[in-house]
Design an enzyme around this catalytic site. Sequence first.
Site, PDB file in Angstrom:
ATOM      1  N   GLY A  68      -3.648 -31.633  91.735  1.00 52.93           N
ATOM      2  CA  GLY A  68      -4.958 -31.390  91.149  1.00 52.93           C
ATOM      3  C   GLY A  68      -5.255 -29.929  90.922  1.00 52.93           C
ATOM      4  O   GLY A  68      -6.059 -29.588  90.057  1.00 52.93           O
ATOM      5  N   PHE A  69      -4.603 -29.061  91.684  1.00 54.60           N
ATOM      6  CA  PHE A  69      -4.867 -27.634  91.527  1.00 54.60           C
ATOM      7  C   PHE A  69      -3.968 -27.043  90.439  1.00 54.60           C
ATOM      8  O   PHE A  69      -4.445 -26.452  89.477  1.00 54.60           O
ATOM      9  CB  PHE A  69      -4.652 -26.896  92.850  1.00 54.60           C
ATOM     10  CG  PHE A  69      -5.071 -25.450  92.799  1.00 54.60           C
ATOM     11  CD1 PHE A  69      -6.380 -25.091  93.053  1.00 54.60           C
ATOM     12  CD2 PHE A  69      -4.155 -24.456  92.470  1.00 54.60           C
ATOM     13  CE1 PHE A  69      -6.780 -23.763  92.978  1.00 54.60           C
ATOM     14  CE2 PHE A  69      -4.541 -23.133  92.402  1.00 54.60           C
ATOM     15  CZ  PHE A  69      -5.855 -22.780  92.653  1.00 54.60           C
ATOM     16  N   LYS A  71      -2.083 -28.252  87.796  1.00 55.32           N
ATOM     17  CA  LYS A  71      -1.810 -29.458  87.016  1.00 55.32           C
ATOM     18  C   LYS A  71      -0.595 -29.320  86.117  1.00 55.32           C
ATOM     19  O   LYS A  71       0.104 -30.299  85.842  1.00 55.32           O
ATOM     20  CB  LYS A  71      -3.038 -29.802  86.165  1.00 55.32           C
ATOM     21  CG  LYS A  71      -4.250 -30.249  86.968  1.00 55.32           C
ATOM     22  CD  LYS A  71      -5.437 -30.493  86.069  1.00 55.32           C
ATOM     23  CE  LYS A  71      -6.645 -30.967  86.843  1.00 55.32           C
ATOM     24  NZ  LYS A  71      -6.461 -32.311  87.413  1.00 55.32           N
ATOM     25  N   ASN A 116     -15.147 -34.172  91.420  1.00 52.30           N
ATOM     26  CA  ASN A 116     -14.506 -33.883  90.139  1.00 52.30           C
ATOM     27  C   ASN A 116     -14.369 -35.162  89.324  1.00 52.30           C
ATOM     28  O   ASN A 116     -14.172 -36.247  89.858  1.00 52.30           O
ATOM     29  CB  ASN A 116     -13.139 -33.217  90.360  1.00 52.30           C
ATOM     30  CG  ASN A 116     -12.001 -34.217  90.372  1.00 52.30           C
ATOM     31  OD1 ASN A 116     -11.514 -34.634  89.324  1.00 52.30           O
ATOM     32  ND2 ASN A 116     -11.588 -34.616  91.574  1.00 52.30           N
ATOM     33  N   ARG A 117     -14.506 -34.988  88.039  1.00 46.78           N
ATOM     34  CA  ARG A 117     -14.185 -36.054  87.090  1.00 46.78           C
ATOM     35  C   ARG A 117     -13.366 -35.440  85.952  1.00 46.78           C
ATOM     36  O   ARG A 117     -13.637 -35.631  84.768  1.00 46.78           O
ATOM     37  CB  ARG A 117     -15.460 -36.731  86.563  1.00 46.78           C
ATOM     38  CG  ARG A 117     -16.521 -35.811  85.987  1.00 46.78           C
ATOM     39  CD  ARG A 117     -17.641 -36.635  85.320  1.00 46.78           C
ATOM     40  NE  ARG A 117     -18.692 -35.810  84.779  1.00 46.78           N
ATOM     41  CZ  ARG A 117     -19.829 -35.502  85.411  1.00 46.78           C
ATOM     42  NH1 ARG A 117     -20.038 -35.955  86.642  1.00 46.78           N
ATOM     43  NH2 ARG A 117     -20.746 -34.754  84.825  1.00 46.78           N
ATOM     44  N   MET A 118     -12.344 -34.695  86.358  1.00 49.45           N
ATOM     45  CA  MET A 118     -11.530 -33.955  85.394  1.00 49.45           C
ATOM     46  C   MET A 118     -10.865 -34.879  84.376  1.00 49.45           C
ATOM     47  O   MET A 118     -10.784 -34.559  83.195  1.00 49.45           O
ATOM     48  CB  MET A 118     -10.461 -33.140  86.129  1.00 49.45           C
ATOM     49  CG  MET A 118     -11.014 -32.158  87.166  1.00 49.45           C
ATOM     50  SD  MET A 118     -12.116 -30.905  86.467  1.00 49.45           S
ATOM     51  CE  MET A 118     -10.941 -29.902  85.582  1.00 49.45           C
ATOM     52  N   PHE A 120      -7.539 -36.112  84.470  1.00 49.52           N
ATOM     53  CA  PHE A 120      -6.120 -35.820  84.218  1.00 49.52           C
ATOM     54  C   PHE A 120      -5.953 -34.889  83.017  1.00 49.52           C
ATOM     55  O   PHE A 120      -5.120 -35.130  82.128  1.00 49.52           O
ATOM     56  CB  PHE A 120      -5.312 -37.099  83.981  1.00 49.52           C
ATOM     57  CG  PHE A 120      -5.118 -37.981  85.184  1.00 49.52           C
ATOM     58  CD1 PHE A 120      -5.435 -37.549  86.457  1.00 49.52           C
ATOM     59  CD2 PHE A 120      -4.599 -39.258  85.026  1.00 49.52           C
ATOM     60  CE1 PHE A 120      -5.247 -38.373  87.554  1.00 49.52           C
ATOM     61  CE2 PHE A 120      -4.396 -40.094  86.115  1.00 49.52           C
ATOM     62  CZ  PHE A 120      -4.720 -39.647  87.384  1.00 49.52           C
ATOM     63  N   ASN A 144       3.348 -35.220  90.565  1.00 50.43           N
ATOM     64  CA  ASN A 144       2.432 -36.347  90.604  1.00 50.43           C
ATOM     65  C   ASN A 144       2.201 -36.820  89.170  1.00 50.43           C
ATOM     66  O   ASN A 144       1.772 -36.044  88.318  1.00 50.43           O
ATOM     67  CB  ASN A 144       1.122 -35.883  91.252  1.00 50.43           C
ATOM     68  CG  ASN A 144       0.122 -36.979  91.458  1.00 50.43           C
ATOM     69  OD1 ASN A 144      -0.304 -37.623  90.511  1.00 50.43           O
ATOM     70  ND2 ASN A 144      -0.298 -37.170  92.695  1.00 50.43           N
ATOM     71  N   ASN A 177       0.613 -41.899  90.860  1.00 48.39           N
ATOM     72  CA  ASN A 177      -0.820 -41.847  91.128  1.00 48.39           C
ATOM     73  C   ASN A 177      -1.497 -43.023  90.433  1.00 48.39           C
ATOM     74  O   ASN A 177      -1.565 -43.067  89.203  1.00 48.39           O
ATOM     75  CB  ASN A 177      -1.404 -40.518  90.633  1.00 48.39           C
ATOM     76  CG  ASN A 177      -2.869 -40.344  90.981  1.00 48.39           C
ATOM     77  OD1 ASN A 177      -3.527 -41.260  91.464  1.00 48.39           O
ATOM     78  ND2 ASN A 177      -3.390 -39.154  90.729  1.00 48.39           N
ATOM     79  N   SER A 180      -6.741 -42.367  91.137  1.00 43.86           N
ATOM     80  CA  SER A 180      -7.841 -41.518  90.682  1.00 43.86           C
ATOM     81  C   SER A 180      -8.960 -42.387  90.121  1.00 43.86           C
ATOM     82  O   SER A 180      -8.699 -43.335  89.373  1.00 43.86           O
ATOM     83  CB  SER A 180      -7.369 -40.546  89.605  1.00 43.86           C
ATOM     84  OG  SER A 180      -8.482 -39.893  89.009  1.00 43.86           O
ATOM     85  N   ASN A 182     -11.049 -41.392  87.918  1.00 46.77           N
ATOM     86  CA  ASN A 182     -11.524 -40.758  86.688  1.00 46.77           C
ATOM     87  C   ASN A 182     -10.798 -41.191  85.420  1.00 46.77           C
ATOM     88  O   ASN A 182     -11.061 -40.663  84.348  1.00 46.77           O
ATOM     89  CB  ASN A 182     -11.447 -39.235  86.831  1.00 46.77           C
ATOM     90  CG  ASN A 182     -12.294 -38.741  87.988  1.00 46.77           C
ATOM     91  OD1 ASN A 182     -13.414 -39.208  88.168  1.00 46.77           O
ATOM     92  ND2 ASN A 182     -11.762 -37.826  88.776  1.00 46.77           N
ATOM     93  N   THR A 183      -9.860 -42.126  85.542  1.00 44.19           N
ATOM     94  CA  THR A 183      -9.207 -42.717  84.384  1.00 44.19           C
ATOM     95  C   THR A 183      -9.538 -44.199  84.373  1.00 44.19           C
ATOM     96  O   THR A 183      -9.183 -44.914  85.315  1.00 44.19           O
ATOM     97  CB  THR A 183      -7.679 -42.526  84.435  1.00 44.19           C
ATOM     98  OG1 THR A 183      -7.382 -41.126  84.352  1.00 44.19           O
ATOM     99  CG2 THR A 183      -6.998 -43.250  83.278  1.00 44.19           C
ATOM    100  N   LYS A 219       0.477 -42.886  95.696  1.00 41.02           N
ATOM    101  CA  LYS A 219      -0.764 -42.329  96.237  1.00 41.02           C
ATOM    102  C   LYS A 219      -1.877 -43.351  96.093  1.00 41.02           C
ATOM    103  O   LYS A 219      -2.113 -43.877  94.994  1.00 41.02           O
ATOM    104  CB  LYS A 219      -1.135 -41.037  95.511  1.00 41.02           C
ATOM    105  CG  LYS A 219      -2.319 -40.296  96.143  1.00 41.02           C
ATOM    106  CD  LYS A 219      -2.464 -38.904  95.561  1.00 41.02           C
ATOM    107  CE  LYS A 219      -3.548 -38.118  96.297  1.00 41.02           C
ATOM    108  NZ  LYS A 219      -3.633 -36.719  95.812  1.00 41.02           N
ATOM    109  N   ASN A 248      -6.447 -40.396  98.104  1.00 38.33           N
ATOM    110  CA  ASN A 248      -7.031 -39.697  96.967  1.00 38.33           C
ATOM    111  C   ASN A 248      -8.530 -39.483  97.230  1.00 38.33           C
ATOM    112  O   ASN A 248      -9.001 -39.682  98.352  1.00 38.33           O
ATOM    113  CB  ASN A 248      -6.812 -40.503  95.689  1.00 38.33           C
ATOM    114  CG  ASN A 248      -6.658 -39.631  94.450  1.00 38.33           C
ATOM    115  OD1 ASN A 248      -7.368 -38.647  94.294  1.00 38.33           O
ATOM    116  ND2 ASN A 248      -5.741 -39.998  93.571  1.00 38.33           N
TER     117      ASN A 248
END
Length: 356
Positions: A68-69, A71, A116-118, A120, A144, A177, A180, A182-183, A219, A248
């Site tokens: 996540g950091f 990417k 976060n709702r980045m 991906f 990942n 993964n 998450s 957020n997808t 994950k 996660n």
Amino acid sequence: MYRFLFSLVITRVPAETAHHLTLRGLRAIQAVPGLAPLLRRLLAPRDPALAVRALGLEFPSPLGLAAGFDKDAVAYEALGAFGFGHVEIGTVTGSPQPGNPAPRLFRLPPDRAVINRMGFNNAGSEAAARRLRDRRPGTVVGVNIGKTKVVPEASAAADYVASTERLAPYADYLVVNVSSPNTPGLRNLQAVEHLRPLLAAVREAADRASARRVPLLVKIAPDLADDDVDAVADLALNLGLDGIIATNTTIGRDALLSPPALVKETGGLSGAPLKERSLDVLRRLRARTGGRLTLVSVGGVESADDVWERVRAGATLVQGYTGMIYGGPFWAHRVNRELSRRLRASTFRTLDEARR
């Protein structure tokens, strides 16, 4: 000093802007010849008692940086120099995608947490493979992989396989993964009936793409029911996976202290509020798998005591991310130093002994 800087300066900068500035600084460090190796000599873990052998790899410390950091695999060398025993890049998807609209990253300082709702956001698996192709030895790098948003759930396996074929030759280990929030639809893939064919396809693709056997982990989310955690553990053993990363981010929002307007933001919550559930899932996985899998614990890790607790509960490796946001650039170095003291004050000679 960092706490003072964080409260007075950094919190006034939008969270995603601060993230990009940090990555820019790390890339600058990597660009200066000899600087990253110098930092590694100063900050990397040096106590041999902290070394961990897992997944067929040597880790100088159990503490790694969660996905996540970094990417797009642009700063892993500098991050390793700052004291992380491994760096997990990604989440990387089969195709490039911008992620969700901004703002999409929010700090919750009273809770030592982040939402976060980045979605991906990344440059895609081809770009990540190009960056990893010529990487120098020194930092253990996990990759990942996740599903491209526009790919329908029924075609998810093909998307994961495409990323696997591109990245497996350059990854020290691979992580699927499926957790998450957020997808859309991604977490549905955690159901065993969907997860089994997906993991089998990724395993086959990794074996085709690389002459060596690349370790494969999955994950999972903290929001899984206990019975579902057990089912994933059983599936991992049945398929011969190498490990599980737990956990996660969560969609839960229980007992937070931050202003309601922040708490109501959609996305995955990370940081201190995850500590209890993440530890519970770890203990459950350990009991279910009996030490037959490498367990990587992540969620609410802030201190050497947290790392020690996860190791004692059965984790082979431990990851942090939000802890670094609130702890500063030397967080990993400090945690490793304190973990070394914690170990040497115990009756155990190594972390392997402590985990048993």
